[in-house]
Design a protein around this motif. Sequence first.
Motif, PDB file in Angstrom:
ATOM      1  N   MET A   1      38.622 -38.703  -8.337  1.00  0.00           N
ATOM      2  CA  MET A   1      39.794 -38.262  -8.092  1.00  0.00           C
ATOM      3  C   MET A   1      40.836 -38.151  -9.198  1.00  0.00           C
ATOM      4  O   MET A   1      40.556 -38.941 -10.055  1.00  0.00           O
ATOM      5  N   ALA A   2      41.684 -37.268  -9.370  1.00  0.00           N
ATOM      6  CA  ALA A   2      42.437 -37.056 -10.524  1.00  0.00           C
ATOM      7  C   ALA A   2      43.480 -38.151 -10.763  1.00  0.00           C
ATOM      8  O   ALA A   2      44.066 -38.649  -9.837  1.00  0.00           O
ATOM      9  N   LYS A   3      43.723 -38.497 -11.748  1.00  0.00           N
ATOM     10  CA  LYS A   3      44.642 -39.416 -12.111  1.00  0.00           C
ATOM     11  C   LYS A   3      46.143 -38.871 -12.297  1.00  0.00           C
ATOM     12  O   LYS A   3      46.339 -37.719 -12.689  1.00  0.00           O
ATOM     13  N   LYS A   4      47.071 -39.406 -11.662  1.00  0.00           N
ATOM     14  CA  LYS A   4      48.605 -38.813 -11.470  1.00  0.00           C
ATOM     15  C   LYS A   4      49.641 -39.319 -12.404  1.00  0.00           C
ATOM     16  O   LYS A   4      49.639 -40.793 -12.645  1.00  0.00           O
ATOM     17  N   PHE A   5      50.408 -38.438 -12.993  1.00  0.00           N
ATOM     18  CA  PHE A   5      51.514 -38.834 -13.845  1.00  0.00           C
ATOM     19  C   PHE A   5      52.546 -38.185 -13.343  1.00  0.00           C
ATOM     20  O   PHE A   5      52.635 -37.183 -12.675  1.00  0.00           O
ATOM     21  N   ASP A   6      53.873 -38.592 -13.707  1.00  0.00           N
ATOM     22  CA  ASP A   6      54.982 -37.745 -13.438  1.00  0.00           C
ATOM     23  C   ASP A   6      55.250 -36.566 -14.429  1.00  0.00           C
ATOM     24  O   ASP A   6      55.666 -35.584 -13.897  1.00  0.00           O
ATOM     25  N   THR A   7      54.854 -36.837 -15.486  1.00  0.00           N
ATOM     26  CA  THR A   7      54.905 -35.590 -16.475  1.00  0.00           C
ATOM     27  C   THR A   7      53.596 -35.671 -17.414  1.00  0.00           C
ATOM     28  O   THR A   7      53.273 -36.559 -17.902  1.00  0.00           O
ATOM     29  N   VAL A   8      53.066 -34.608 -17.737  1.00  0.00           N
ATOM     30  CA  VAL A   8      51.997 -34.090 -18.781  1.00  0.00           C
ATOM     31  C   VAL A   8      52.742 -33.217 -19.793  1.00  0.00           C
ATOM     32  O   VAL A   8      53.366 -32.196 -19.640  1.00  0.00           O
ATOM     33  N   VAL A   9      52.681 -33.949 -20.986  1.00  0.00           N
ATOM     34  CA  VAL A   9      53.329 -33.183 -22.184  1.00  0.00           C
ATOM     35  C   VAL A   9      52.158 -32.572 -23.108  1.00  0.00           C
ATOM     36  O   VAL A   9      51.243 -33.371 -23.515  1.00  0.00           O
ATOM     37  N   LEU A  10      52.150 -31.108 -23.325  1.00  0.00           N
ATOM     38  CA  LEU A  10      51.036 -30.779 -23.850  1.00  0.00           C
ATOM     39  C   LEU A  10      51.393 -30.403 -25.505  1.00  0.00           C
ATOM     40  O   LEU A  10      52.350 -29.774 -25.838  1.00  0.00           O
ATOM     41  N   GLY A  11      50.878 -31.027 -26.379  1.00  0.00           N
ATOM     42  CA  GLY A  11      51.089 -30.827 -27.555  1.00  0.00           C
ATOM     43  C   GLY A  11      51.346 -32.318 -28.285  1.00  0.00           C
ATOM     44  O   GLY A  11      52.374 -33.118 -28.145  1.00  0.00           O
ATOM     45  N   VAL A 234      45.502 -30.626 -15.542  1.00  0.00           N
ATOM     46  CA  VAL A 234      45.109 -30.148 -16.919  1.00  0.00           C
ATOM     47  C   VAL A 234      43.460 -30.999 -16.863  1.00  0.00           C
ATOM     48  O   VAL A 234      43.615 -32.163 -16.680  1.00  0.00           O
ATOM     49  N   ASP A 235      42.623 -30.302 -17.740  1.00  0.00           N
ATOM     50  CA  ASP A 235      41.347 -31.052 -18.056  1.00  0.00           C
ATOM     51  C   ASP A 235      41.529 -31.580 -19.155  1.00  0.00           C
ATOM     52  O   ASP A 235      41.862 -31.285 -20.294  1.00  0.00           O
ATOM     53  N   THR A 236      40.899 -32.916 -19.238  1.00  0.00           N
ATOM     54  CA  THR A 236      40.930 -33.680 -20.115  1.00  0.00           C
ATOM     55  C   THR A 236      39.349 -34.263 -20.305  1.00  0.00           C
ATOM     56  O   THR A 236      38.361 -34.232 -19.630  1.00  0.00           O
ATOM     57  N   GLU A 237      39.203 -35.017 -21.592  1.00  0.00           N
ATOM     58  CA  GLU A 237      37.758 -35.826 -21.781  1.00  0.00           C
ATOM     59  C   GLU A 237      37.570 -36.972 -20.540  1.00  0.00           C
ATOM     60  O   GLU A 237      36.369 -37.200 -20.427  1.00  0.00           O
ATOM     61  N   ARG A 238      38.796 -37.342 -20.105  1.00  0.00           N
ATOM     62  CA  ARG A 238      38.528 -38.397 -18.927  1.00  0.00           C
ATOM     63  C   ARG A 238      38.720 -37.774 -17.553  1.00  0.00           C
ATOM     64  O   ARG A 238      38.937 -38.537 -16.580  1.00  0.00           O
ATOM     65  N   GLY A 239      38.450 -36.437 -17.701  1.00  0.00           N
ATOM     66  CA  GLY A 239      38.600 -35.707 -16.227  1.00  0.00           C
ATOM     67  C   GLY A 239      39.911 -35.010 -16.088  1.00  0.00           C
ATOM     68  O   GLY A 239      40.752 -35.143 -16.828  1.00  0.00           O
ATOM     69  N   ARG A 240      40.226 -34.504 -14.939  1.00  0.00           N
ATOM     70  CA  ARG A 240      41.259 -33.770 -14.593  1.00  0.00           C
ATOM     71  C   ARG A 240      42.497 -34.739 -14.293  1.00  0.00           C
ATOM     72  O   ARG A 240      42.240 -35.777 -13.635  1.00  0.00           O
ATOM     73  N   ILE A 241      43.638 -34.434 -14.837  1.00  0.00           N
ATOM     74  CA  ILE A 241      44.746 -35.221 -14.521  1.00  0.00           C
ATOM     75  C   ILE A 241      45.841 -34.223 -13.654  1.00  0.00           C
ATOM     76  O   ILE A 241      45.863 -33.112 -13.797  1.00  0.00           O
ATOM     77  N   ASP A 242      46.759 -34.829 -12.957  1.00  0.00           N
ATOM     78  CA  ASP A 242      47.544 -34.235 -12.143  1.00  0.00           C
ATOM     79  C   ASP A 242      49.008 -34.857 -12.534  1.00  0.00           C
ATOM     80  O   ASP A 242      49.367 -35.770 -12.944  1.00  0.00           O
ATOM     81  N   ALA A 243      49.958 -33.942 -12.708  1.00  0.00           N
ATOM     82  CA  ALA A 243      51.511 -34.292 -12.899  1.00  0.00           C
ATOM     83  C   ALA A 243      52.336 -33.450 -12.193  1.00  0.00           C
ATOM     84  O   ALA A 243      52.405 -32.245 -11.679  1.00  0.00           O
ATOM     85  N   ARG A 244      53.487 -34.036 -11.830  1.00  0.00           N
ATOM     86  CA  ARG A 244      54.651 -33.474 -10.981  1.00  0.00           C
ATOM     87  C   ARG A 244      55.332 -32.433 -12.146  1.00  0.00           C
ATOM     88  O   ARG A 244      55.904 -31.455 -11.626  1.00  0.00           O
ATOM     89  N   ALA A 245      55.273 -32.567 -13.108  1.00  0.00           N
ATOM     90  CA  ALA A 245      56.011 -31.674 -14.177  1.00  0.00           C
ATOM     91  C   ALA A 245      54.980 -31.604 -15.518  1.00  0.00           C
ATOM     92  O   ALA A 245      54.304 -32.455 -15.904  1.00  0.00           O
ATOM     93  N   ALA A 246      55.412 -30.456 -16.120  1.00  0.00           N
ATOM     94  CA  ALA A 246      54.682 -30.175 -17.195  1.00  0.00           C
ATOM     95  C   ALA A 246      55.431 -29.706 -18.285  1.00  0.00           C
ATOM     96  O   ALA A 246      56.448 -28.968 -18.108  1.00  0.00           O
ATOM     97  N   VAL A 247      55.260 -29.984 -19.845  1.00  0.00           N
ATOM     98  CA  VAL A 247      56.158 -29.583 -20.927  1.00  0.00           C
ATOM     99  C   VAL A 247      55.044 -28.927 -21.931  1.00  0.00           C
ATOM    100  O   VAL A 247      54.141 -29.637 -22.512  1.00  0.00           O
TER     101      VAL A 247
END
Length: 412
Positions: A1-11, A234-247
């Motif tokens: 199951m994907a881990k959930k965050f409020d926001t994923v910041v790319l960069g 987003v796919d990461t080394e620890r698996g897919r993560i889900d977020a409500r917003a992305a930057v």
Amino acid sequence: MAKKFDTVVLGGGIVGVSIAVHLQQRGRSVALVDRKRPGNETSLGNAGLIQREGVYPYAFTRELGTLLRYARNRSSDVRYHPRAMPSFAPFLVRYWHHSQPARHAAIARSYATLIEHCVSEHRTLAAAAGASDLIRQSGWMKVFRSAQVRDEETRNAERWHAEFGVAFDSLDAARLREIEPALRGSLQGALHYTASDSVSDPNALVTAYAGLFEKLGGEFLIGDATTLQPGWTVDTERGRIDARAAVVAMGPWSDVVSTKLGYRLPLAVKRGYHMHYAPEGEARLNHPVLDVENGYMITPMARGIRLTTGVELGHRDAPKTPDQLTAVEPIARTLFPLGQRVDDEPWLGRRPCTPDMMPIIGPARRHRDLWFAFGHAHHGLTLGPITGRMVAEMMTGAQTLVDPAPFRVDRF
């Protein structure tokens, strides 16, 4: 199951890390995603300036003599890859258009609203991160080999002071020798921008800010930002993560993601190089120094004296062609006693630029909960923390310290 965050910041550069810190400070759960540890791409190699004086972003020259000099592709401050020019041409035409003096002045009035907070926001983050010792509060200098250029630059500084309160000291040759005794040659004086700061190790500063982010409860993940999908996943080394917003704050690679999502934003890159040197003997450089006539900078860094070049126009991912570094190194040795090279090879970085010289900051209009923060050109390090604060304020519905309207995505 994907881990959930409020926001994923790319960069994981200075802009992305600053956004992540400010969101985490405001109670959001944030994942920061990059392919490398923070501070190891564009934020690694720069002159280390926090440019309070930088109210006028770097314009495209409109002087015919300078344009002809650049066209010969032998200039020490600007070089280009001929094969890249057809693809660069539309960007350069728009850049030239916005560089017209009246338009440039209007841009500066908006740009200055960000610049005026750059030093205070950096100092606040550095104090919170325990990294204040990395920031020098002693300004930086432009030095001049001719009286004509000195006088022209002094008139500009006087205008910036009148318009925006930019602080500076004008130094004659004798005073310059007192402050920087190791500088050599028949210099005609200097401008000392006293309200700006500089950084002794940009990578260490970004690393410290990232450490603050993690101390606040944020998570850094190695991942592939190009896998971002509306949702936001987003796919990461620890698996897919889900977020409500992305930057999207990926600097020169931001358009890889924005284009995939259907946005056609005019982002180009200015490439640049650096190399570190050991100083000869007991020689000491006390401030970052720009050799104005020759378009390079030398800066005291933790690793040695960093020599940074001007602009190279070429495709973002083209192989290194450090011709400018080769050209300016012997000139720099006439200014300061540089010893042996410290690095195995020159570092190549890419500055993400827009044709109106201002960053893209704000919500993406075609996707809910998608935000952009890139295009800071020469001022990524300078504007990272104030950009982070502004994005976090917008995303959390707070009153923004700076009016975000001039930087909105849909101005293009």
